[in-house]
Design a protein around this motif. Structure first.
Motif, PDB file in Angstrom:
ATOM      1  N   PRO A  19      42.988 -23.526  27.615  1.00 41.88           N
ATOM      2  CA  PRO A  19      42.938 -23.069  26.208  1.00 41.88           C
ATOM      3  C   PRO A  19      41.947 -21.927  26.014  1.00 41.88           C
ATOM      4  CG  PRO A  19      42.858 -25.470  26.354  1.00 41.88           C
ATOM      5  CD  PRO A  19      42.697 -24.960  27.752  1.00 41.88           C
ATOM      6  N   LYS A  20      42.073 -21.251  24.878  1.00 39.36           N
ATOM      7  CA  LYS A  20      41.163 -20.167  24.490  1.00 39.36           C
ATOM      8  C   LYS A  20      41.223 -18.993  25.454  1.00 39.36           C
ATOM      9  CE  LYS A  20      39.485 -22.688  21.095  1.00 39.36           C
ATOM     10  NZ  LYS A  20      39.767 -22.381  19.674  1.00 39.36           N
ATOM     11  N   SER A  21      42.383 -18.755  26.097  1.00 35.69           N
ATOM     12  CA  SER A  21      42.597 -17.609  26.994  1.00 35.69           C
ATOM     13  C   SER A  21      41.753 -17.668  28.258  1.00 35.69           C
ATOM     14  CB  SER A  21      42.321 -16.290  26.254  1.00 35.69           C
ATOM     15  OG  SER A  21      43.172 -16.153  25.146  1.00 35.69           O
ATOM     16  N   PHE A  22      41.391 -18.861  28.705  1.00 40.75           N
ATOM     17  CA  PHE A  22      40.673 -19.028  29.965  1.00 40.75           C
ATOM     18  C   PHE A  22      41.659 -19.429  31.059  1.00 40.75           C
ATOM     19  CE2 PHE A  22      37.037 -19.313  27.166  1.00 40.75           C
ATOM     20  CZ  PHE A  22      35.991 -18.796  27.927  1.00 40.75           C
ATOM     21  N   GLU A  23      41.259 -19.200  32.313  1.00 42.99           N
ATOM     22  CA  GLU A  23      41.985 -19.704  33.461  1.00 42.99           C
ATOM     23  C   GLU A  23      40.971 -20.062  34.543  1.00 42.99           C
ATOM     24  OE1 GLU A  23      44.596 -16.719  35.022  1.00 42.99           O
ATOM     25  OE2 GLU A  23      42.975 -15.495  35.842  1.00 42.99           O
ATOM     26  N   ALA A  24      41.350 -20.979  35.427  1.00 42.25           N
ATOM     27  CA  ALA A  24      40.434 -21.407  36.486  1.00 42.25           C
ATOM     28  C   ALA A  24      41.232 -21.635  37.763  1.00 42.25           C
ATOM     29  CB  ALA A  24      39.695 -22.683  36.080  1.00 42.25           C
ATOM     30  N   SER A  25      40.555 -21.528  38.901  1.00 40.99           N
ATOM     31  CA  SER A  25      41.211 -21.747  40.187  1.00 40.99           C
ATOM     32  C   SER A  25      40.242 -22.415  41.157  1.00 40.99           C
ATOM     33  CB  SER A  25      41.713 -20.431  40.782  1.00 40.99           C
ATOM     34  OG  SER A  25      40.624 -19.601  41.152  1.00 40.99           O
ATOM     35  N   VAL A  66      36.687 -18.476  37.625  1.00 39.92           N
ATOM     36  CA  VAL A  66      36.917 -18.700  36.208  1.00 39.92           C
ATOM     37  C   VAL A  66      37.173 -17.336  35.582  1.00 39.92           C
ATOM     38  CG1 VAL A  66      35.944 -19.494  34.022  1.00 39.92           C
ATOM     39  CG2 VAL A  66      35.457 -20.757  36.119  1.00 39.92           C
ATOM     40  N   GLY A  67      38.254 -17.223  34.815  1.00 40.96           N
ATOM     41  CA  GLY A  67      38.585 -15.959  34.166  1.00 40.96           C
ATOM     42  C   GLY A  67      38.781 -16.139  32.672  1.00 40.96           C
ATOM     43  N   TRP A  68      38.592 -15.065  31.934  1.00 39.25           N
ATOM     44  CA  TRP A  68      38.727 -15.105  30.475  1.00 39.25           C
ATOM     45  C   TRP A  68      39.323 -13.806  29.981  1.00 39.25           C
ATOM     46  CZ3 TRP A  68      34.655 -13.412  26.519  1.00 39.25           C
ATOM     47  CH2 TRP A  68      35.064 -13.731  25.224  1.00 39.25           C
ATOM     48  N   TYR A  69      40.442 -13.900  29.245  1.00 40.89           N
ATOM     49  CA  TYR A  69      41.080 -12.742  28.632  1.00 40.89           C
ATOM     50  C   TYR A  69      40.589 -12.602  27.200  1.00 40.89           C
ATOM     51  CZ  TYR A  69      44.334 -12.696  32.542  1.00 40.89           C
ATOM     52  OH  TYR A  69      44.884 -12.629  33.800  1.00 40.89           O
ATOM     53  N   LYS A  75      41.307  -9.947  24.302  1.00 37.96           N
ATOM     54  CA  LYS A  75      42.053  -8.775  23.858  1.00 37.96           C
ATOM     55  C   LYS A  75      42.434  -7.933  25.074  1.00 37.96           C
ATOM     56  CE  LYS A  75      40.018  -8.717  19.239  1.00 37.96           C
ATOM     57  NZ  LYS A  75      39.269  -7.946  18.222  1.00 37.96           N
ATOM     58  N   ASN A  76      41.936  -6.692  25.181  1.00 37.96           N
ATOM     59  CA  ASN A  76      42.269  -5.839  26.320  1.00 37.96           C
ATOM     60  C   ASN A  76      41.241  -5.938  27.445  1.00 37.96           C
ATOM     61  OD1 ASN A  76      44.568  -4.866  25.087  1.00 37.96           O
ATOM     62  ND2 ASN A  76      43.557  -3.094  24.205  1.00 37.96           N
ATOM     63  N   ASN A  77      40.382  -6.929  27.384  1.00 33.67           N
ATOM     64  CA  ASN A  77      39.352  -7.109  28.395  1.00 33.67           C
ATOM     65  C   ASN A  77      39.614  -8.367  29.214  1.00 33.67           C
ATOM     66  OD1 ASN A  77      37.957  -4.889  27.247  1.00 33.67           O
ATOM     67  ND2 ASN A  77      36.955  -6.244  25.794  1.00 33.67           N
ATOM     68  N   TYR A  78      39.219  -8.326  30.474  1.00 35.05           N
ATOM     69  CA  TYR A  78      39.322  -9.505  31.336  1.00 35.05           C
ATOM     70  C   TYR A  78      38.028  -9.647  32.132  1.00 35.05           C
ATOM     71  CZ  TYR A  78      40.752 -12.588  35.128  1.00 35.05           C
ATOM     72  OH  TYR A  78      40.810 -13.620  36.028  1.00 35.05           O
ATOM     73  N   TRP A  79      37.424 -10.832  32.035  1.00 41.38           N
ATOM     74  CA  TRP A  79      36.209 -11.155  32.772  1.00 41.38           C
ATOM     75  C   TRP A  79      36.519 -12.261  33.778  1.00 41.38           C
ATOM     76  CZ3 TRP A  79      31.588  -8.603  31.685  1.00 41.38           C
ATOM     77  CH2 TRP A  79      31.541  -7.869  30.494  1.00 41.38           C
ATOM     78  N   LEU A 117      31.071 -10.955  40.003  1.00 45.41           N
ATOM     79  CA  LEU A 117      31.432 -10.868  38.595  1.00 45.41           C
ATOM     80  C   LEU A 117      32.271  -9.610  38.403  1.00 45.41           C
ATOM     81  CD1 LEU A 117      31.117 -11.880  35.641  1.00 45.41           C
ATOM     82  CD2 LEU A 117      29.097 -10.386  35.487  1.00 45.41           C
ATOM     83  N   SER A 118      33.471  -9.788  37.842  1.00 42.01           N
ATOM     84  CA  SER A 118      34.397  -8.666  37.678  1.00 42.01           C
ATOM     85  C   SER A 118      34.745  -8.466  36.211  1.00 42.01           C
ATOM     86  CB  SER A 118      35.692  -8.914  38.471  1.00 42.01           C
ATOM     87  OG  SER A 118      35.425  -9.087  39.850  1.00 42.01           O
ATOM     88  N   PHE A 119      34.977  -7.209  35.857  1.00 38.87           N
ATOM     89  CA  PHE A 119      35.389  -6.861  34.498  1.00 38.87           C
ATOM     90  C   PHE A 119      36.508  -5.833  34.578  1.00 38.87           C
ATOM     91  CE2 PHE A 119      35.076  -3.680  31.064  1.00 38.87           C
ATOM     92  CZ  PHE A 119      35.397  -4.492  29.978  1.00 38.87           C
ATOM     93  N   ARG A 120      37.540  -6.045  33.764  1.00 39.05           N
ATOM     94  CA  ARG A 120      38.623  -5.070  33.662  1.00 39.05           C
ATOM     95  C   ARG A 120      38.846  -4.699  32.207  1.00 39.05           C
ATOM     96  NH1 ARG A 120      43.528  -7.102  37.688  1.00 39.05           N
ATOM     97  NH2 ARG A 120      42.335  -7.024  39.652  1.00 39.05           N
ATOM     98  N   LYS A 121      39.019  -3.426  31.978  1.00 38.71           N
ATOM     99  CA  LYS A 121      39.354  -2.908  30.650  1.00 38.71           C
ATOM    100  C   LYS A 121      40.763  -2.342  30.722  1.00 38.71           C
ATOM    101  CE  LYS A 121      38.555  -1.519  26.382  1.00 38.71           C
ATOM    102  NZ  LYS A 121      38.285  -2.451  25.271  1.00 38.71           N
ATOM    103  N   TYR A 122      41.735  -3.081  30.143  1.00 40.96           N
ATOM    104  CA  TYR A 122      43.120  -2.650  30.207  1.00 40.96           C
ATOM    105  C   TYR A 122      43.411  -1.604  29.136  1.00 40.96           C
ATOM    106  CZ  TYR A 122      43.973  -6.555  33.347  1.00 40.96           C
ATOM    107  OH  TYR A 122      43.945  -7.416  34.419  1.00 40.96           O
ATOM    108  N   ARG A 123      44.349  -0.732  29.469  1.00 37.96           N
ATOM    109  CA  ARG A 123      44.802   0.264  28.499  1.00 37.96           C
ATOM    110  C   ARG A 123      46.202  -0.123  28.006  1.00 37.96           C
ATOM    111  NH1 ARG A 123      45.189   5.526  30.270  1.00 37.96           N
ATOM    112  NH2 ARG A 123      45.558   4.902  32.434  1.00 37.96           N
TER     113      ARG A 123
END
Length: 416
Positions: free
Chosen positions: A270-276, A295-298, A300-304, A323-329
């Motif tokens: 829930p809350k746009s999280f994912e885990a592996s 552990v990942g979290w979306y 809006k256009n960001n992903y941590w 620790l990774s960060f993505r800024k989607y366009r």
């Protein structure tokens, strides 16, 4: 108008309806009150007002059509359908009612019913762009993305600047591109001790209804020697929100592990999280097992995301994390990335340890990477560029460090 005065007027107006057995007021003015109620999160009061007006003016189609829309917004799709059908039976030339009625079918997960309604709408509005756009949505929802693409191309043939259709075409083209071939070239430059080390990747990927399969050939040039590793990755879908990662690779070169394999489960939360959670096993002179999870979290256009590796060993387990960060366009193929990590992981540093595994996996290391990924307009060609720097302890001289400067370029071609 003061918001409190506005609320009081609405209340008085609504109460006056409740005291009447039949509507006797001004229908246009009452309709405006009902719309204001609907858009101010007082949908039930709005619907009661609209129904009350219809007792006197049953063929006031704007009112009944709007009533249908409010039902559709609330998920009362059967009530909405009845309202729309009443209006369209008496006045089939109402484009906005056709659009609302078709959307109601799509929202209720009834794409085949939507397609039947679209056929009727197109008799009144041939080649209308908005109706055709909804037709494409219904075709995709009924598992016919190829037909949806043909429909979108019809829109663009008549209106090449239709923004929604252009974006939808890109999405459908990507979805229908089940095959991918890719190339990647990387180089590591060392501040001392080692000559530049080169890495090349050739891959072929195929998307299936069960998940994607990736075949890869890894080519490495280190220590003035060349080596090749063959590898396969699979991402089987288990159920909604749950999929797996499976890996197997082999090589007869000392530059790679003789055998590598691994598995990992990914779960949406829930809350746009994912885990592996999973593991990797690398067979050198002995087998090194690495446990990993993320552990990942979306947002809006960001992903941590944060990924950790734990490698058991003596005198203690080695730990590393990134620790990774993505800024989607525009979509998932276009983004900017930043990675910051600490610790040494044999999963990320893929070369044979020469029987010195315990000493090497406990090396101190820090890294920082930047990446930029972009696609062609039709999402057929994907490019990527990455640059990074790492500060790593020298395995044969503990306490001393060198710098590693990394650069890579990648290209993927998507096709049917």
């Amino acid at each position: 108008m003061n918001k409190y005065v506005f609320i009081i007027l609405i209340f008085i107006h609504f109460c006056s309806f409740g005291q009447q057995k039949a509507f006797t007021g001004n229908p246009d003015r009452a309709f405006k009150v009902a719309r204001d109620l609907a858009f101010n999160k007082q949908r039930k009061q709005a619907q009661d007002t609209l129904l009350f007006i219809l007792t006197k003016y049953p063929d006031y189609h704007d009112i009944r059509s709007f009533l249908g829309s409010t039902y559709s917004w609330d998920g009362h799709y059967k009530k909405a359908k009845d309202a729309f059908n009443y209006v369209l039976k008496k006045s089939p030339d109402r484009l906005d009612t056709w659009e609302a009625a078709i959307k109601n079918e799509l929202w209720s997960a009834a794409p085949f019913s939507a397609l039947e309604m679209i056929k009727k709408a197109l008799k009144h509005f041939p080649e209308n762009s908005e109706i055709l756009y909804l037709k494409a949505s219904a075709e995709e929802a009924s598992n016919n993305p190829e037909e949806a693409l043909v429909t979108i191309e019809t829109i663009l043939k008549n209106d090449s600047n239709h923004k929604k259709a252009k974006a939808y075409k890109t999405s459908l083209t990507t979805k229908l591109s089940l095959n991918t071939i890719g190339l990647k070239a990387s180089v590591d430059l060392y501040s001392q001790v080692f000559d530049p080390m080169q890495f090349y990747l050739i891959k072929y990927a195929r998307a299936t209804k069960y998940g994607s399969i990736h075949g890869k050939i890894n080519i490495n040039r280190r220590f003035q020697s060349n080596g090749v590793q063959f590898e396969i990755d699979m991402y089987p879908r288990i159920t909604n929100g749950l999929y797996a990662y499976l890996n197997f690779g082999m090589s007869n070169s000392f530059l790679f592990p003789d055998i590598r394999y691994g598995a990992e489960l990914y779960k949406s939360l829930p809350k746009s999280f994912e885990a592996s959670l999973g593991f990797r096993a690398l067979k050198f002179s002995a087998t090194t097992t690495i446990y990993t999870g993320a552990v990942g979290w979306y947002q809006k256009n960001n992903y941590w995301s944060f990924r950790a590796y734990v490698t058991p060993g003596e005198p203690k387990a080695s730990k590393s994390g990134t620790l990774s960060f993505r800024k989607y366009r525009s979509d998932a193929n276009n983004y900017f990335s930043v990675d910051v990590g600490a610790g040494f992981s044999p999963e990320e540093n893929r070369f044979n340890f020469g029987g010195n595994e315990n000493a090497i996996i406990n090396l101190q290391s820090q890294k920082f990477n930047l990446g930029y990924y972009f696609s062609s307009k039709n999402n057929t060609n994907l490019w990527g560029a990455q640059a990074g720097i790492a500060h790593q302890e020298i395995s044969f001289n503990p306490g001393s460090y060198f710098w590693i400067y990394s650069f890579s370029l990648s290209w993927d071609l998507l096709f049917k």
